[in-house]
Design a protein around this motif. Structure first.
Motif, mmCIF file in Angstrom:
data_model
loop_
_atom_site.group_PDB
_atom_site.id
_atom_site.type_symbol
_atom_site.label_atom_id
_atom_site.label_comp_id
_atom_site.label_asym_id
_atom_site.label_seq_id
_atom_site.Cartn_x
_atom_site.Cartn_y
_atom_site.Cartn_z
ATOM 1 N N ALA A 52 38.143 -13.612 -59.604
ATOM 2 C CA ALA A 52 36.809 -13.007 -59.522
ATOM 3 C C ALA A 52 36.832 -11.724 -58.689
ATOM 4 O O ALA A 52 36.240 -10.708 -59.077
ATOM 5 C CB ALA A 52 35.811 -14.010 -58.933
ATOM 6 N N LYS A 53 37.544 -11.760 -57.569
ATOM 7 C CA LYS A 53 37.635 -10.569 -56.722
ATOM 8 C C LYS A 53 38.368 -9.435 -57.431
ATOM 9 O O LYS A 53 37.986 -8.271 -57.306
ATOM 10 C CB LYS A 53 38.328 -10.906 -55.403
ATOM 11 N N ALA A 54 39.416 -9.765 -58.184
ATOM 12 C CA ALA A 54 40.157 -8.728 -58.912
ATOM 13 C C ALA A 54 39.282 -8.115 -60.004
ATOM 14 O O ALA A 54 39.287 -6.892 -60.194
ATOM 15 C CB ALA A 54 41.433 -9.311 -59.512
ATOM 16 N N ILE A 55 38.513 -8.936 -60.684
ATOM 17 C CA ILE A 55 37.615 -8.435 -61.724
ATOM 18 C C ILE A 55 36.581 -7.485 -61.121
ATOM 19 O O ILE A 55 36.237 -6.472 -61.723
ATOM 20 C CB ILE A 55 36.951 -9.606 -62.480
ATOM 21 N N ARG A 56 36.125 -7.795 -59.909
ATOM 22 C CA ARG A 56 35.162 -6.925 -59.220
ATOM 23 C C ARG A 56 35.823 -5.731 -58.539
ATOM 24 O O ARG A 56 35.139 -4.876 -57.987
ATOM 25 C CB ARG A 56 34.383 -7.732 -58.178
ATOM 26 N N GLY A 57 37.159 -5.682 -58.542
ATOM 27 C CA GLY A 57 37.865 -4.562 -57.930
ATOM 28 C C GLY A 57 38.099 -4.696 -56.440
ATOM 29 O O GLY A 57 38.469 -3.732 -55.770
ATOM 30 N N GLU A 58 37.929 -5.898 -55.899
ATOM 31 C CA GLU A 58 38.079 -6.117 -54.454
ATOM 32 C C GLU A 58 39.516 -6.398 -54.043
ATOM 33 O O GLU A 58 39.878 -6.212 -52.888
ATOM 34 C CB GLU A 58 37.164 -7.258 -54.009
ATOM 35 N N VAL A 59 40.332 -6.910 -54.968
ATOM 36 C CA VAL A 59 41.760 -7.142 -54.733
ATOM 37 C C VAL A 59 42.495 -6.689 -55.995
ATOM 38 O O VAL A 59 41.881 -6.445 -57.035
ATOM 39 C CB VAL A 59 42.094 -8.620 -54.416
ATOM 40 N N THR A 60 43.804 -6.630 -55.919
ATOM 41 C CA THR A 60 44.589 -6.188 -57.075
ATOM 42 C C THR A 60 44.696 -7.300 -58.120
ATOM 43 O O THR A 60 44.565 -8.488 -57.806
ATOM 44 C CB THR A 60 46.013 -5.787 -56.654
ATOM 45 N N HIS A 61 44.963 -6.886 -59.337
ATOM 46 C CA HIS A 61 45.189 -7.854 -60.404
ATOM 47 C C HIS A 61 46.504 -8.591 -60.173
ATOM 48 O O HIS A 61 46.659 -9.730 -60.595
ATOM 49 C CB HIS A 61 45.153 -7.169 -61.773
ATOM 50 N N GLU A 62 47.435 -7.951 -59.479
ATOM 51 C CA GLU A 62 48.688 -8.619 -59.126
ATOM 52 C C GLU A 62 48.425 -9.815 -58.212
ATOM 53 O O GLU A 62 49.048 -10.869 -58.359
ATOM 54 C CB GLU A 62 49.654 -7.644 -58.449
ATOM 55 N N ALA A 63 47.489 -9.668 -57.283
ATOM 56 C CA ALA A 63 47.141 -10.786 -56.397
ATOM 57 C C ALA A 63 46.565 -11.946 -57.210
ATOM 58 O O ALA A 63 46.879 -13.113 -56.953
ATOM 59 C CB ALA A 63 46.146 -10.324 -55.336
ATOM 60 N N ALA A 64 45.746 -11.618 -58.204
ATOM 61 C CA ALA A 64 45.178 -12.658 -59.070
ATOM 62 C C ALA A 64 46.292 -13.345 -59.857
ATOM 63 O O ALA A 64 46.305 -14.575 -59.991
ATOM 64 C CB ALA A 64 44.147 -12.061 -60.015
ATOM 65 N N TYR A 65 47.239 -12.564 -60.364
ATOM 66 C CA TYR A 65 48.373 -13.118 -61.117
ATOM 67 C C TYR A 65 49.176 -14.084 -60.249
ATOM 68 O O TYR A 65 49.482 -15.197 -60.672
ATOM 69 C CB TYR A 65 49.273 -11.980 -61.618
ATOM 70 N N ILE A 66 49.502 -13.661 -59.046
ATOM 71 C CA ILE A 66 50.301 -14.498 -58.143
ATOM 72 C C ILE A 66 49.567 -15.797 -57.822
ATOM 73 O O ILE A 66 50.150 -16.883 -57.846
ATOM 74 C CB ILE A 66 50.658 -13.715 -56.861
ATOM 75 N N SER A 67 48.280 -15.692 -57.557
ATOM 76 C CA SER A 67 47.487 -16.873 -57.241
ATOM 77 C C SER A 67 47.371 -17.801 -58.449
ATOM 78 O O SER A 67 47.468 -19.025 -58.323
ATOM 79 C CB SER A 67 46.103 -16.442 -56.763
ATOM 80 N N PHE A 68 47.178 -17.229 -59.626
ATOM 81 C CA PHE A 68 47.103 -18.031 -60.852
ATOM 82 C C PHE A 68 48.410 -18.789 -61.065
ATOM 83 O O PHE A 68 48.407 -19.995 -61.341
ATOM 84 C CB PHE A 68 46.797 -17.132 -62.053
ATOM 85 N N MET A 69 49.527 -18.093 -60.932
ATOM 86 C CA MET A 69 50.831 -18.734 -61.136
ATOM 87 C C MET A 69 51.068 -19.841 -60.110
ATOM 88 O O MET A 69 51.640 -20.884 -60.441
ATOM 89 C CB MET A 69 51.954 -17.697 -61.082
ATOM 90 N N ALA A 70 50.634 -19.637 -58.879
ATOM 91 C CA ALA A 70 50.795 -20.672 -57.851
ATOM 92 C C ALA A 70 49.997 -21.920 -58.225
ATOM 93 O O ALA A 70 50.488 -23.044 -58.084
ATOM 94 C CB ALA A 70 50.357 -20.134 -56.498
ATOM 95 N N ALA A 71 48.773 -21.726 -58.722
ATOM 96 C CA ALA A 71 47.945 -22.871 -59.131
ATOM 97 C C ALA A 71 48.565 -23.594 -60.323
ATOM 98 O O ALA A 71 48.599 -24.827 -60.358
ATOM 99 C CB ALA A 71 46.531 -22.395 -59.469
#
Length: 110
Positions: A52-71
């Protein structure tokens, strides 16, 4: 606008010959919210927040990718394919989808 990842992740949904192709933060968010069959752990919640934060531009999409892969890894979701591809190369994606389907058939036969 979807920010495509440089890596396409194809995960087994647990249904017969069914899998999801995750190519962007938006795809990951939809998978987490609509198709997640694992536990709603703190890692899962963090992945949703970072998407959600990456979609809003608050964090990088790479951070979202890393978090998704961890989950995904924590929940032992079966990753059928995790390859870097040129996301504009539709033939490559179709071949990858076909190979993933074959892998699923073989895994289920074991």
């Amino acid at each position: 606008m979807a920010s495509r990842w440089s890596t396409t992740i194809i995960v087994d949904t647990g249904e017969a010959l069914d899998f999801s192709s995750i190519q962007s933060t938006e795809d990951a968010a939809h998978y987490l919210l609509d198709n997640w069959q694992g536990e709603r752990s703190s890692m899962y919640c963090a992945a949703i927040r970072l998407c959600a934060k990456a979609i809003r531009g608050e964090v990088t999409h790479e951070a979202a990718y890393i978090s998704f892969m961890a989950a995904v890894r924590e929940a032992n979701v079966s990753i059928v394919s995790n390859r870097s591809v040129d996301v504009d190369d539709h033939l490559t994606l179709e071949i990858q989808r076909s190979v993933a389907e074959d892998i699923l058939v073989e895994r289920r036969a074991l």
